[in-house]
Design an enzyme around this catalytic site. Structure first.
Site, PDB file in Angstrom:
ATOM      1  CG  HIS A  78      45.279  75.484   7.265  1.00  0.00           C
ATOM      2  ND1 HIS A  78      44.182  75.658   6.458  1.00  0.00           N
ATOM      3  CD2 HIS A  78      45.266  74.176   7.633  1.00  0.00           C
ATOM      4  CE1 HIS A  78      43.526  74.504   6.343  1.00  0.00           C
ATOM      5  NE2 HIS A  78      44.172  73.595   7.058  1.00  0.00           N
ATOM      6  CG  HIS A 245      42.943  64.627  10.255  1.00  0.00           C
ATOM      7  ND1 HIS A 245      42.757  64.102   8.987  1.00  0.00           N
ATOM      8  CD2 HIS A 245      43.220  65.940  10.064  1.00  0.00           C
ATOM      9  CE1 HIS A 245      42.923  65.061   8.092  1.00  0.00           C
ATOM     10  NE2 HIS A 245      43.216  66.177   8.721  1.00  0.00           N
TER      11      HIS A 245
END
Length: 720
Positions: A78, A245
């Site tokens: 992020h 993920h």
């Protein structure tokens, strides 16, 4: 509430974003050399300290599966993932995630805890390790600690100590909203520049799907646009999503609107910079932290590198459901999927889930093809994720020579805008003088020389250290075909430079050579010196040889397209295709000045000087304001502020104006908003007033030379 000028007059041109370019805001002082300090670190020791935090420090914040690795990967992702190609801003450099608005974005819920967990490491290494580097390095260490082999790590991200207010995040006034103004023609799917995220406060796209609905086709469309806007192709996109993920889980054990408190910037003072306070009660044992409102892991082994994510996604059918947090997510059809251990009680297993953005990859033909190829070739998946992750966390750092540390890879990628080494001796003072004389003896005009040098050097962006004169990419695609560069005239100039280069290099009996990149800059210098001499001032523009010439193979055409100016105030180029988030031409001028790291006076003196040098697009008279174009005088400012004239718009858009004699009404000059703003805006007029004074011309010439020299050397990282 204390109101600012911007509150009283919201349309007032914002110049304060240039003030940071004039001041060193770092508490370390102007003499601090972060690159030098970073090189003294024992990187292995730093990584060992980070890994110890990841696996042993659970005193005040719970670690899923006893490991903070997935949390640190999300933090690093992020931080770096805000980078966008349109203006090169955001990204991991500067450690901006610790400052608002990023520190309080809804997509960054609980990343304040991740950074606070690393506080002891930052405290131990102090000024030798920036937050920007620490955040990214923690992501790499996390991947390695869970069995993944990363491609490398480079330091060199010097911290910012003030939010970058030049970053335009979007038109919305509320978090997690999407307005039609975010898109061109107000249609979803084509974001306005410079944006790269579809939702205010989210890194990329809504994980539930467009507008919070489980629309896999729309989600795939958004994913493709977002990742293209951060310079990722389809393979890199799939590798990043699938690789990221593979680890960890999402947190939505309950509705975040009911159970999550204010973000850090709105939290009470006693929280000391932490936000999103949560009271869960007995429902989830006080162990899990609500983040997104989506709940569950992706695989049965959330702290292990494996093929679990891709296998689960491709080998099972998925259906959309509302999860316990009230958000759309996807659960497997049937119960034949391997369950994961509970994040804090391994015996309480739970089913893996998928996001709408995950299922979208499976339903898009091109993305699915990549997924299936990775499934059949796990080693290819490993390599693709390693390289894509390396690109993600280093994309905003610029050319390879800026990368620091023992883990910098030997391989250089085309996205790093590589340059060849100078395998020859550089020109000295005598050769420079001879070359300047040859240039001035050619048929090239002052205007041509100045415009070509400016076109080459002004592509530089301080945001991601891309562009600039080094490499002479102005002679390559795509830059040689840009409309603003006037391709036909540019070809004439470059052809002349090539002849001068050939004559000089072939005549040398030693190994001294001159590159076209150096010649282009040297030609601009010679023109400025000649124009100053014609005005009666003897100046010398500093010149440092050493630029080299890139090849077309070293130049990613698509990647460089984003550097093309839509407008250029300094050449008075209006363009016309600029459907972006900036309201006016003058806002675009200030934005470009910020990317060039200019101050308000530097922007002012450069524009005024370029006008009197006649360096305008297609040699128009717009803004030239002098009877002696090509001579470096302060006439631009004198004429602009002269009250014997008045101005009147001559087009419907209010972009082009005529200056008319106040008594006769006869038009004498033409100008654009780029020119008139220096008389209209109070702060710019105050600076213009200094340069318009009768005794100011010498100061103007000297200030122009300094600002010109600065722009011409912005990309000379080899001189730092």
């Amino acid at each position: 509430m204390t109101w600012s000028n911007q509150d009283w007059w919201p349309n007032l041109l914002r110049l304060d974003i240039l003030d940071d370019n004039a001041t060193d805001l770092s508490p370390y002082g102007e003499d601090f050399d972060y690159a030098e300090e970073f090189q003294e670190l024992d990187l292995d020791e730093v990584k060992a300290d980070i890994e110890e935090v990841m696996t042993t420090s659970e005193d005040w914040w719970p670690a899923d599966y006893g490991h903070y690795g997935p949390l640190f990967i999300r933090m690093a992702w992020h931080s770096a993932g805000t980078y966008r190609t349109a203006d090169g801003r955001a990204g991991a450099s500067g450690g901006l995630q610790r400052l608002p608005p990023e520190s309080s974005w809804p997509d960054n819920v609980n990343l304040d805890k991740a950074r606070r967990l690393l506080q002891p490491v930052k405290q131990k290494y102090g000024h030798k390790l920036s937050w920007g580097d620490l955040i990214v390095l923690a992501g790499n260490v996390a991947l390695e600690s869970m069995g993944f082999e990363t491609f490398g790590f480079a330091g060199g991200r010097e911290d910012e100590f003030k939010s970058n207010e030049a970053i335009e995040w979007g038109p919305e006034e509320d978090w997690e909203t999407t307005s039609p103004e975010r898109f061109e023609d107000e249609e979803v799917g084509n974001l306005k520049d410079p944006l790269a995220n579809t939702v205010m406060g989210l890194i990329y796209v809504n994980p539930e799907g467009p507008y919070g609905e489980p629309d896999v086709e729309g989600s795939a469309k958004n994913i493709r646009e977002e990742f293209e806007r951060m310079a990722m192709n389809d393979e890199e996109t799939v590798a990043l999503i699938a690789g990221g993920h593979t680890f960890g889980k999402v947190h939505g054990a309950d509705d975040p609107e009911e159970h999550v408190g204010a973000e850090p910037e709105a939290a009470p003072i006693e929280e000391q910079g932490l936000g999103w306070a949560q009271e869960h009660g007995d429902k989830i044992g006080g162990l899990e932290a609500i983040t997104s409102g989506i709940e569950g892991p992706w695989t049965d082994a959330p702290t292990q590198w494996d093929m679990g994510y891709i296998n689960n996604l491709l080998e099972h059918d998925w259906t959309s459901v509302k999860g316990p947090g009230g958000a759309w997510q996807w659960e497997p059809v049937g119960d034949d999927i391997e369950e994961a251990p509970g994040p804090h009680k391994p015996e309480e297993t739970e089913q893996p889930m998928m996001l709408t953005t995950d299922v979208a990859l499976k339903h898009d033909d091109d993305y699915r093809e990549v997924l299936e190829r990775f499934q059949e070739n796990p080693d290819e998946f490993q390599e693709a994720f390693a390289k894509a992750w390396y690109k993600l966390i280093h994309r905003d750092m610029g050319p390879p020579e800026r990368l620091l540390g023992p883990e910098v890879p030997d391989e250089t990628f085309v996205w790093q805008d590589p340059l060849p080494d100078a395998d020859y001796d550089l020109v000295g003072e005598e050769e420079v003088a001879d070359l300047k004389a040859d240039i001035l003896d050619s048929d090239l005009t002052v205007s041509q020389l100045v415009k070509t040098a400016w076109a080459s050097a002004s592509t530089y962006r301080d945001s991601d250290k891309r562009g600039g004169a080094n490499g002479a990419r102005i002679r390559l695609e795509p830059q040689q075909s840009w409309e603003v560069n006037e391709p036909e005239e540019l070809e004439t100039v470059l052809s002349t430079y090539e002849d001068i280069q050939e004559d000089f290099n072939s005549s040398r009996e030693d190994d001294t050579r001159v590159s076209l990149a150096d010649l282009i800059v040297l030609g601009g210098h010679a023109a400025v010196e000649q124009a100053a001499a014609d005005a009666g001032y003897d100046v010398e523009v500093p010149f440092e040889p050493g630029r080299t010439d890139a090849t077309q193979e070293q130049t990613d055409v698509e990647s460089f397209e984003v550097l093309e100016p839509k407008v250029d105030a300094f050449r008075n180029y209006l363009g016309g295709d600029y459907d972006d988030l900036y309201d006016s031409l003058e806002e675009r001028m200030v934005d470009k000045a910020d990317l060039l790291n200019l101050t308000v006076p530097e922007m002012t003196v450069l524009l005024g000087g370029m006008r009197t040098l006649g360096a305008t697009y297609q040699d128009t008279d717009r803004g030239v304001f002098t009877d002696e174009p090509g001579t470096l005088t302060n006439d631009f400012f004198v004429t602009l502020l002269d009250m014997d004239y008045e101005w009147e718009a001559v087009d419907d858009d209010g972009e082009v104006f005529e200056l008319r004699d106040r008594d006769t009404g006869e038009p004498e000059w033409e100008a654009t908003r780029f020119d008139l703003i220096y008389g209209s805006n109070a702060r710019l007029r105050a600076v213009a007033d200094v340069y318009a004074a009768d005794d100011a011309e010498e100061k103007f010439v000297n200030d122009f030379v300094d600002a010109w020299s600065k722009v011409m050397t912005l990309d000379r990282f080899d001189l730092e």
